[in-house]
Design an enzyme around this catalytic site. Structure first.
Site, short mmCIF file in Angstrom:
data_model
loop_
_atom_site.label_atom_id
_atom_site.label_comp_id
_atom_site.label_asym_id
_atom_site.label_seq_id
_atom_site.Cartn_x
_atom_site.Cartn_y
_atom_site.Cartn_z
N GLY A 96 9.56 -4.06 2.54
CA GLY A 96 9.50 -4.41 1.12
C GLY A 96 8.53 -3.59 0.30
O GLY A 96 8.32 -3.90 -0.88
N GLN A 97 7.95 -2.55 0.89
CA GLN A 97 7.04 -1.72 0.09
C GLN A 97 7.86 -0.92 -0.93
O GLN A 97 8.82 -0.22 -0.57
CB GLN A 97 6.22 -0.77 0.97
CG GLN A 97 5.17 -0.01 0.15
CD GLN A 97 4.25 0.86 1.02
OE1 GLN A 97 4.47 1.04 2.22
NE2 GLN A 97 3.23 1.40 0.38
N HIS A 103 -1.72 -1.23 -1.31
CA HIS A 103 -2.15 -2.33 -2.18
C HIS A 103 -2.10 -3.65 -1.41
O HIS A 103 -1.16 -3.90 -0.66
CB HIS A 103 -1.31 -2.43 -3.44
CG HIS A 103 0.18 -2.42 -3.22
ND1 HIS A 103 0.87 -1.26 -2.95
CD2 HIS A 103 1.09 -3.43 -3.21
CE1 HIS A 103 2.16 -1.56 -2.80
NE2 HIS A 103 2.31 -2.86 -2.93
#
Ligand code: AMP
Ligand code: ZN
Length: 117
Positions: A96-97, A103
């Site tokens: 899901g990046q 971050h």
């Protein structure tokens, strides 16, 4: 990849080239509100220096990565997240990046189920 990436959204936020609601900043770490919050508190904690993701972290980054965690906890405390909070980082497109600058998501303010989707 390390340093500043000219085509990186979060490097541009660090540089002030793209607006963001900055909630914390020092020489090494910046925190800002997620533009599409998934919880009442949803901030992103990032290193100033461009690091792609957890998989790109090196031994020399150990203190910086620790600092990201400390700032994440500080942000949750500052938002009054007394009922628990979640710190999560997606590593790679398959997880899901979508922004390839490391971050930590800091989430709180609603029940957070486990496991995530
Ligand atoms: P990830 O999918 O884990 O890489 O997370 C990227 C996060 O960045 C998502 O939660 C997005 O909503 C958030 N995001 C994308 N663009 C911006 C922006 N311009 N300002 C703040 N957050 C953003
Ligand atoms: Zn970057």
């Amino acid at each position: 990849m390390s340093g500043t990436a000219s085509d990186c959204l979060f490097c541009k936020i660090v540089a002030g080239q793209i607006p963001a609601k900055i909630t914390y900043r020092d020489d090494e770490v910046v925190a800002f509100a997620d533009i599409k919050p998934a919880a009442p508190l949803h901030e992103l904690v990032i290193p100033v220096r461009h690091i792609t993701n957890v998989a790109a972290v090196e031994a020399k980054d150990a203190a910086l990565i620790g600092k990201l965690m400390i700032v994440a906890a500080d942000r949750a405390r500052a938002a009054g997240a007394s009922d628990g909070f979640r710190v999560v980082t997606n590593n790679g497109a398959g997880a899901g990046q979508s922004v390839f600058h490391l971050h930590l998501h800091v989430l709180a303010g609603r029940p957070l189920s486990w496991p995530p989707g």
